[in-house]
Scaffold this active site. Structure first.
Site, mmCIF file in Angstrom:
data_model
loop_
_atom_site.group_PDB
_atom_site.id
_atom_site.type_symbol
_atom_site.label_atom_id
_atom_site.label_comp_id
_atom_site.label_asym_id
_atom_site.label_seq_id
_atom_site.Cartn_x
_atom_site.Cartn_y
_atom_site.Cartn_z
ATOM 1 N N PHE A 50 2.032 -3.866 -1.431
ATOM 2 C CA PHE A 50 1.605 -3.733 -0.032
ATOM 3 C C PHE A 50 0.105 -3.986 -0.046
ATOM 4 C CE2 PHE A 50 4.797 0.028 0.680
ATOM 5 C CZ PHE A 50 5.865 -0.840 0.591
ATOM 6 N N SER A 52 -3.369 -4.584 2.259
ATOM 7 C CA SER A 52 -3.969 -4.576 3.592
ATOM 8 C C SER A 52 -5.145 -5.546 3.648
ATOM 9 C CB SER A 52 -4.465 -3.170 3.946
ATOM 10 O OG SER A 52 -3.368 -2.272 3.972
ATOM 11 N N GLU A 53 -5.208 -6.259 4.753
ATOM 12 C CA GLU A 53 -6.231 -7.296 4.939
ATOM 13 C C GLU A 53 -7.650 -6.776 4.705
ATOM 14 O OE1 GLU A 53 -5.797 -9.609 8.518
ATOM 15 O OE2 GLU A 53 -7.939 -9.616 8.835
ATOM 16 N N CYS A 54 -8.466 -7.595 4.042
ATOM 17 C CA CYS A 54 -9.878 -7.288 3.825
ATOM 18 C C CYS A 54 -10.629 -8.606 3.840
ATOM 19 C CB CYS A 54 -10.069 -6.574 2.489
ATOM 20 S SG CYS A 54 -11.805 -6.351 2.047
ATOM 21 N N GLN A 70 -7.736 -7.877 -6.334
ATOM 22 C CA GLN A 70 -6.397 -7.274 -6.363
ATOM 23 C C GLN A 70 -5.358 -8.238 -5.792
ATOM 24 O OE1 GLN A 70 -6.677 -3.429 -4.389
ATOM 25 N NE2 GLN A 70 -6.282 -2.442 -6.354
ATOM 26 N N GLU A 91 -7.201 -4.352 8.666
ATOM 27 C CA GLU A 91 -8.561 -4.584 8.168
ATOM 28 C C GLU A 91 -9.366 -3.280 8.086
ATOM 29 O OE1 GLU A 91 -10.356 -7.582 7.291
ATOM 30 O OE2 GLU A 91 -11.766 -6.012 6.720
ATOM 31 N N ARG A 93 -9.191 -0.508 6.160
ATOM 32 C CA ARG A 93 -8.333 0.688 6.249
ATOM 33 C C ARG A 93 -7.979 0.977 7.714
ATOM 34 N NH1 ARG A 93 -12.070 2.730 2.336
ATOM 35 N NH2 ARG A 93 -12.764 4.316 3.792
ATOM 36 N N THR A 113 -18.131 5.669 1.474
ATOM 37 C CA THR A 113 -17.166 4.999 2.359
ATOM 38 C C THR A 113 -16.438 5.985 3.282
ATOM 39 O OG1 THR A 113 -15.257 3.495 2.395
ATOM 40 C CG2 THR A 113 -15.377 4.991 0.521
ATOM 41 N N ASP A 125 -8.949 7.022 6.448
ATOM 42 C CA ASP A 125 -7.959 5.972 6.177
ATOM 43 C C ASP A 125 -6.901 6.051 7.263
ATOM 44 O OD1 ASP A 125 -6.089 4.167 5.234
ATOM 45 O OD2 ASP A 125 -6.175 4.880 3.169
ATOM 46 N N ARG A 127 -4.491 3.666 7.746
ATOM 47 C CA ARG A 127 -3.425 2.700 7.505
ATOM 48 C C ARG A 127 -2.052 3.346 7.617
ATOM 49 N NH1 ARG A 127 -5.169 0.263 1.882
ATOM 50 N NH2 ARG A 127 -5.599 2.473 1.586
HETATM 51 ZN ZN LIG Z 1 -11.888 -4.708 0.555
#
Ligand SMILES: [Zn+2]
Length: 198
Positions: A50, A52-54, A70, A91, A93, A113, A125, A127
């Site tokens: 899974f 998630s977009e970054c 990753q 995007e 988290r 963060t 977070d 997500r």
């Molecule tokens: Zn990232």
């Protein structure tokens, strides 16, 4: 409910993949994606990531996080071993790129963060991996090996109808900039990272 909107084969540097876009309607410009290796055997536990977009990490190769590396490592692994990357449009988290850049700006002033998100009044977070489970069900996947260090993702699977056969670690060595970020992931979010590699 999401459904398959379109699919096609896409050759990449990591081999050829079947790419499928999922959304509630075909006008969605940011559909979730399933990226399926050609040699995937659906009769055995399927290797699944899974992701998630970054945009900063994957497109611009930011050193602040390890997302780009990753994703590359996951594509390489899945090309070699068969499997599926479920690419989720969450995007930063799931705070979005504008808020992510705001959080980066606060990090320039010394916040980590998590502190930066909280100062912006946002969750650490946000997500949700439930949609990844929906996609696995649409693809009729019953049993998986999950490529992750994130116990939250493991929990989503164990609490779903998908059987978790195993967890496969996906640890990227830190650089001087990402080290503190990875430490926060380990300490705050409980990511399963090896101390020697941070
Ligand atoms: Zn990232």
């Amino acid at each position: 409910m999401i459904k398959t909107q379109a699919e096609a084969n896409v050759p990449t540097e990591h081999g050829s993949f079947r790419m499928i876009a999922f959304s509630e309607n075909e006008n969605d410009w940011m559909p979730h994606m399933a990226i399926i290796a050609e040699n995937t055997d659906f009769s055995k536990p399927v290797n699944v990531r899974f992701h998630s977009e970054c945009i900063t990490g994957e497109v611009f190769h930011s050193k602040k996080c390890e997302c780009g590396q990753q994703l590359d490592a996951a594509m390489k692994y899945i090309h070699e071993n068969g499997g599926i990357i479920i690419y989720l449009r969450q995007e930063g988290r799931n705070i979005g790129i504008i808020n992510k850049l705001k959080a980066y700006s606060l990090q320039e002033k010394g916040l980590d963060t998590v502190e930066a998100n909280l100062q912006l009044g946002l969750p650490a977070d946000d997500r949700n991996f439930g949609v990844a489970i929906d996609i696995l069900n649409l693809l009729e996947v019953k049993e998986i090996n999950l490529l992750t260090n994130n116990p939250e993702k493991v929990k989503y699977v164990t609490e779903s109808n998908i059987h978790l056969n195993s967890r496969v670690p996906l640890q990227i060595p830190p650089n001087d900039i990402s080290r503190d970020y990875l430490k926060t992931k380990k300490d705050y979010f409980g990511h399963l990272l090896d101390d020697n590699d941070i």
